[in-house]
Motif scaffolding. Structure first.
Motif, PDB file in Angstrom:
ATOM      1  N   LEU A   1       9.089   8.625   3.403  1.00 54.35           N
ATOM      2  CA  LEU A   1       7.821   9.268   2.848  1.00 54.35           C
ATOM      3  C   LEU A   1       8.293  10.754   3.013  1.00 54.35           C
ATOM      4  CD1 LEU A   1       5.293   7.047   4.953  1.00 54.35           C
ATOM      5  CD2 LEU A   1       5.614   7.196   2.549  1.00 54.35           C
ATOM      6  N   GLY A   2       9.167  11.174   3.059  1.00 54.86           N
ATOM      7  CA  GLY A   2       9.382  12.927   3.293  1.00 54.86           C
ATOM      8  C   GLY A   2       8.635  13.512   4.246  1.00 54.86           C
ATOM      9  N   VAL A   3       8.486  12.551   5.579  1.00 57.55           N
ATOM     10  CA  VAL A   3       7.869  13.300   6.753  1.00 57.55           C
ATOM     11  C   VAL A   3       8.859  13.409   7.702  1.00 57.55           C
ATOM     12  CG1 VAL A   3       6.110  13.032   8.633  1.00 57.55           C
ATOM     13  CG2 VAL A   3       5.767  11.916   6.175  1.00 57.55           C
TER      14      VAL A   3
ATOM     15  N   LEU B   1       0.713  -1.055  -0.042  1.00 57.68           N
ATOM     16  CA  LEU B   1      -0.081   0.073   0.047  1.00 57.68           C
ATOM     17  C   LEU B   1       0.975   1.291   0.015  1.00 57.68           C
ATOM     18  CD1 LEU B   1      -2.671  -1.099   2.637  1.00 57.68           C
ATOM     19  CD2 LEU B   1      -2.731  -0.919  -0.028  1.00 57.68           C
ATOM     20  N   LEU B   2       2.201   1.081  -0.011  1.00 61.77           N
ATOM     21  CA  LEU B   2       3.020   2.035  -0.325  1.00 61.77           C
ATOM     22  C   LEU B   2       3.052   2.952  -1.331  1.00 61.77           C
ATOM     23  CD1 LEU B   2       5.934   0.775   1.960  1.00 61.77           C
ATOM     24  CD2 LEU B   2       4.393   2.601   2.759  1.00 61.77           C
ATOM     25  N   PRO B   3       3.327   4.170  -1.579  1.00 60.89           N
ATOM     26  CA  PRO B   3       3.576   4.745  -2.706  1.00 60.89           C
ATOM     27  C   PRO B   3       4.583   4.167  -3.523  1.00 60.89           C
ATOM     28  CG  PRO B   3       3.226   6.503  -0.941  1.00 60.89           C
ATOM     29  CD  PRO B   3       3.243   5.229  -0.415  1.00 60.89           C
ATOM     30  N   LYS B   4       4.423   4.110  -4.741  1.00 63.79           N
ATOM     31  CA  LYS B   4       5.527   3.205  -5.696  1.00 63.79           C
ATOM     32  C   LYS B   4       6.955   4.086  -5.638  1.00 63.79           C
ATOM     33  CE  LYS B   4       5.417   4.104 -10.131  1.00 63.79           C
ATOM     34  NZ  LYS B   4       5.197   3.957 -11.588  1.00 63.79           N
ATOM     35  N   GLU B   5       6.805   5.257  -5.524  1.00 63.25           N
ATOM     36  CA  GLU B   5       8.165   6.068  -5.419  1.00 63.25           C
ATOM     37  C   GLU B   5       9.096   5.793  -4.172  1.00 63.25           C
ATOM     38  OE1 GLU B   5       4.973   8.973  -4.195  1.00 63.25           O
ATOM     39  OE2 GLU B   5       5.368   7.405  -5.831  1.00 63.25           O
ATOM     40  N   VAL B   6       8.445   5.070  -3.191  1.00 61.15           N
ATOM     41  CA  VAL B   6       9.235   4.799  -1.963  1.00 61.15           C
ATOM     42  C   VAL B   6       8.905   3.436  -1.509  1.00 61.15           C
ATOM     43  CG1 VAL B   6       8.586   7.254  -0.783  1.00 61.15           C
ATOM     44  CG2 VAL B   6       7.028   5.472  -0.377  1.00 61.15           C
ATOM     45  N   TRP B   7       8.266   2.699  -2.391  1.00 64.38           N
ATOM     46  CA  TRP B   7       8.199   1.300  -1.914  1.00 64.38           C
ATOM     47  C   TRP B   7       9.381   0.320  -1.915  1.00 64.38           C
ATOM     48  CZ3 TRP B   7       9.084  -3.392  -4.679  1.00 64.38           C
ATOM     49  CH2 TRP B   7       8.593  -4.348  -4.295  1.00 64.38           C
ATOM     50  N   ARG B   8      10.233   0.666  -2.654  1.00 60.64           N
ATOM     51  CA  ARG B   8      11.672  -0.191  -2.759  1.00 60.64           C
ATOM     52  C   ARG B   8      12.356   0.121  -1.345  1.00 60.64           C
ATOM     53  NH1 ARG B   8      15.408  -0.991  -7.996  1.00 60.64           N
ATOM     54  NH2 ARG B   8      17.135  -2.233  -7.234  1.00 60.64           N
ATOM     55  N   SER B   9      12.495   1.508  -1.347  1.00 61.18           N
ATOM     56  CA  SER B   9      13.341   1.721  -0.077  1.00 61.18           C
ATOM     57  C   SER B   9      12.850   1.519   1.249  1.00 61.18           C
ATOM     58  CB  SER B   9      13.601   3.500  -0.131  1.00 61.18           C
ATOM     59  OG  SER B   9      13.912   3.972  -1.304  1.00 61.18           O
ATOM     60  N   CYS B  10      11.376   1.507   1.229  1.00 65.09           N
ATOM     61  CA  CYS B  10      10.715   1.113   2.480  1.00 65.09           C
ATOM     62  C   CYS B  10      10.978  -0.556   2.774  1.00 65.09           C
ATOM     63  CB  CYS B  10       9.263   1.376   2.451  1.00 65.09           C
ATOM     64  SG  CYS B  10       8.864   3.375   2.645  1.00 65.09           S
TER      65      CYS B  10
END
Length: 331
Positions: free
Chosen positions: A191-193, A76-85
């Motif tokens: 996630l940039g938070v 359910l993570l945004p695609k742009e951060v999925w790999r890093s997470c």
């Protein structure tokens, strides 16, 4: 007994739906809903069929096999951060499995030293030739991840190699904060938070996760004649390690579980108490609270008997799977 808890059966009077409501409150539609094509792309990568190099596939397979709940949440993570997470989850799995995979503490210490050295190399742009290390280097470069959180996870996991029970409930919370919460801090950075309220929520959610993980693992550890529950709580109720090893279902054993579960519940409640201050973008880092709440509700229904068959046979990931399906209907 955790403060604010009056009656045993009133401990968890909040349903899973309330968790969903909490999630919705901090996740407006424009943030929490991903495109259907993004999810399809993630599934393709997770199956190793599209654009997946060896190191990425290694991380995917590791998380899917050793932390399936975390793997489901990652979908359910945004695609742009999925790999890093997912890489961070793989890093956490690598460290968590050291304790159970080595026969001698010395070997475990050597593996932890490898990761300490690897982190130094990663931040010098000289990543180790190791799948998780390679992917972690990419994540650090992309999101400017804080080294302190990564190192803190390694250091605390290293201390845990002593293979002893926690002396106090506070000691268990400290361990959970330095491992599980640190991982959530890193997910938030992906996630940039970078927000004090999100970090505050992450701290309490991480503590709850560490406590629930300890409870969930009781039957497994007991089968190996090991008990890691806080000794102060066990002594308070006159429950010995042998009681857990033989799978006792006596009231004093249930009271120990109740007190520990109460503390996990209190942390989740505290995190929710200031949810209105948490940025919406932080929501994906807190998805696993659904699984935590589900386990606490099920152990309450079993009257805090952690050896009850309902806790062993039912799929504990059902709420997560249902949650994923509910999100698909949004698209």
């Amino acid at each position: 007994m955790a403060a604010g808890v009056k009656a045993k059966h009133g401990l968890l009077n909040i349903s899973i739906s309330h968790v969903y409501i909490f999630c919705r409150k901090i996740a407006p539609k424009n943030v929490c809903t991903q495109r259907a094509t993004e999810i399809q792309s993630v599934r393709a990568v997770s199956n190793g069929t599209v654009g997946s190099d060896h190191s990425e596939k290694y991380c995917v397979d590791l998380v899917r096999s050793r932390d399936y709940e975390g793997f489901l949440c990652s979908l359910l993570l945004p695609k742009e951060v999925w790999r890093s997470c997912l890489t961070l989850k793989a890093f956490n799995v690598e460290l968590a499995q050291v304790k159970d995979s080595v026969s001698q503490k010395t070997i475990g210490l050597m593996r932890m030293q490898f990761w300490k050295t690897a982190l130094d190399d990663i931040y010098r742009d000289e990543p180790p030739n190791q799948p998780v290390g390679t992917e972690l280097w990419k994540a650090v470069k992309k999101h400017n991840l804080t080294k302190r959180w990564l190192l803190r996870i390694v250091t605390e996991r290293e201390k845990d190699l002593d293979d002893r029970a926690y002396r106090t409930l506070q000691e268990l919370e400290t361990y959970a904060e330095k491992t599980h919460s640190s991982l959530i801090y890193l997910l938030l950075e992906c996630l940039g938070v970078r927000d004090v309220h999100a970090d505050h929520a992450a701290s309490h959610i991480g503590k709850a996760q560490g406590i629930v993980t300890c409870l969930r693992a009781i039957p497994y550890h007991s089968s190996r004649r090991k008990v890691y529950l806080p000794m102060d709580i066990c002594m308070l109720h006159g429950a010995s390690q042998e009681d857990f090893i033989r799978g006792s279902r006596e009231q004093n054993v249930r009271d120990v579980v109740y007190d520990i579960a109460s503390q996990a519940h209190a942390h989740l409640q505290h995190a929710r108490s200031f949810s209105h201050n948490v940025p919406a973008a932080a929501f994906p880092a807190f998805l696993h609270t659904v699984g935590l709440e589900d386990y606490l509700q099920r152990v309450r229904k079993a009257d805090f008997d952690v050896f009850h068959k309902s806790l062993q046979n039912r799929n504990p990931l059902l709420p997560i799977q249902l949650y994923i399906r509910s999100w698909r209907n949004i698209y």
